[in-house]
Design a protein around this motif. Sequence first.
Motif, PDB file in Angstrom:
ATOM      1  N   LYS A 299       0.752  -1.229  -0.057  1.00 15.92           N
ATOM      2  CA  LYS A 299       0.078   0.121  -0.001  1.00 15.92           C
ATOM      3  C   LYS A 299       0.978   1.064  -0.049  1.00 15.92           C
ATOM      4  O   LYS A 299       1.976   1.373   0.604  1.00 15.92           O
ATOM      5  CB  LYS A 299      -0.918   0.143   1.282  1.00 15.92           C
ATOM      6  CG  LYS A 299      -2.348  -0.443   1.180  1.00 15.92           C
ATOM      7  CD  LYS A 299      -3.222  -0.196   2.260  1.00 15.92           C
ATOM      8  CE  LYS A 299      -4.724  -0.390   1.967  1.00 15.92           C
ATOM      9  NZ  LYS A 299      -5.546  -0.196   2.916  1.00 15.92           N
ATOM     10  N   THR A 305      -3.725   0.884  -3.242  1.00 19.12           N
ATOM     11  CA  THR A 305      -3.155  -0.475  -3.491  1.00 19.12           C
ATOM     12  C   THR A 305      -2.221  -0.512  -4.700  1.00 19.12           C
ATOM     13  O   THR A 305      -2.289   0.440  -5.801  1.00 19.12           O
ATOM     14  CB  THR A 305      -4.209  -1.569  -3.462  1.00 19.12           C
ATOM     15  OG1 THR A 305      -5.042  -1.251  -4.589  1.00 19.12           O
ATOM     16  CG2 THR A 305      -4.777  -1.669  -2.186  1.00 19.12           C
ATOM     17  N   THR A 309      -0.348  -6.166  -4.369  1.00 19.85           N
ATOM     18  CA  THR A 309      -1.718  -6.433  -3.795  1.00 19.85           C
ATOM     19  C   THR A 309      -2.643  -7.203  -4.595  1.00 19.85           C
ATOM     20  O   THR A 309      -3.322  -7.962  -4.292  1.00 19.85           O
ATOM     21  CB  THR A 309      -2.244  -4.997  -3.162  1.00 19.85           C
ATOM     22  OG1 THR A 309      -1.155  -4.178  -3.224  1.00 19.85           O
ATOM     23  CG2 THR A 309      -2.959  -5.199  -2.006  1.00 19.85           C
TER      24      THR A 309
END
Length: 562
Positions: A299, A305, A309
């Motif tokens: 993050k 994100t 991710t």
Amino acid sequence: MELKQVFANEIVKHSNELLTLLDVKKQIEIPKYNKQGDLAFPCFVLAKHVKENPANTAKKIAIKMKHPLFEQVVANGPYLNCFLNKTVVSKNVMNTILQQGSRFGSLKIGNGENITIDFSSPNIAKPFSMGHLRSTVIGNSYANILEKCGYNPVRINHLGDWGTQFGKLIAAYYYWGDDEQIEVNPIQELLNLYVNFHKEANNDQSLETEARKWFLKLEKRDVKATKLWNWFKEESLKEFKKIYDLLDVYFDSYDGEAFYNDKMDETVNILKSKGLLTKSDGADVVRLDEHDLPPCLIKKSDGATLYATRDLTAAIYRYNKYQFAKSIYVVGHEQSLHFQQVFLVLKKLGLNWAGNMQHLPFGFILKDGKKMSTRKGKVVLLEKVLEEAVMLAAEKIKDRNPNLENQSEIAKDVGIGAVIFHDLKTDRQHNVEFSLEEMLRFEGATGPYIQYTHARACSILRKSEKVMAGNIIGLEEENSWSVIKQLYNFPFNIQHCLDQGKPSILASYLLDLCREFNKYYANQQILTEDEQQEQRIALVHCTAVVIKEGLRLLGIKAPEQM
């Protein structure tokens, strides 16, 4: 079993296993001259183990070497020279192909297990460029090979349908978009807007700020932004599917990046609960110091994100849905570090399937030695290339065979096949130089050369009244032998493709088979009526079967006339 493998097994067995099977196989050579046999093994390393003259070692082992596929094995100085039994080998391979047909070369090693294979994955709202050809055709061919080996490939098109570029595109649309032009030619107009945005942003930094605002609105499901995004995606998929239809490529899933938007929080929470997240300049990362790799960004400091991710989330989702035995990503080599990091983070999560992830990297398609760039507008559209390839193929076919029926359909198979083969004949890790002229030659290492060889074999079979049904006694003609050996080794090449993840191995094999068959055709009157006629026709039939199946695995059609 591959002929080299049979020879290697016997050497290991009769040399008290002083060398491993792999060591022996690596040293086996193909003799330059027929009088030296079909296979040869130098005994220098083996002799060193027993501390004797290599010629003596060769003599001792040669006496012991007996096998139904061997005519004889003789010592020639320090070499073991193996002469294969032509009648037995040719009878074995031809009867097998006649009985199995296109099933020849199938390997029952997958046991129906699922393997997810992520390939193609173009960005929506951008044209399908030549740059996406490699992932598409390599992935499609490898999926076919997985299926041939008994696996169930799950073909996934992980569309690039999310990210800051959509903020740029929406901003560009509101500044310069023309609805009428976009409706007539949506993808090209969207590309023009995207290129123009980057051109203008070089002089006006406020455009980048505007783009970020629009993407933030999109993330918050703003009605205007979402409507435009959906429209971009629908139009893109229509265009993409036209190209996939031309290439004869299909997918089991079109779940793109946006599909995982509502699933990533759970991934972040799992990483937190395992104590894997640490802060770095305000960002959440998973450290990979023990692997001498930079941290994997999960993050950003603003909470956004990243690709990692999303790919972690996608991997977990896919395993839960498909229970895959393996998960493969056919993505360019510039993403190698990214996948290293993602796979290691999955392992750190303690997932027992994390060791079954594989990245199959590949090189670029170059134009004039340079990588193509959508951002700068330096892009070659794949659809245009395919159209031009079909047109050029039609011209060549008309010149060669003006009375040929179904010329347009055959030109389509040849033109598109030429583009696919030009890519797949190159080792996937190397770059490919784009050249339509090179692709469409009917001679040399090209798709049309292989298709033409198949058509030639089919032409011979049409002239023959023999119907092949097995029970072939075997060929004894010397000039057929090199074709037989190629046919025998087809299953091994399938296995080799599977192990290496390289369809180029199969492409090279087909070129070798076609060269040997064309030499045979040039030097042998195949339809001469004598005691070997039926065997010769069987050889032609078997060659046609293997070429057609090999081309199918590459994603290429095999016309019966050209």
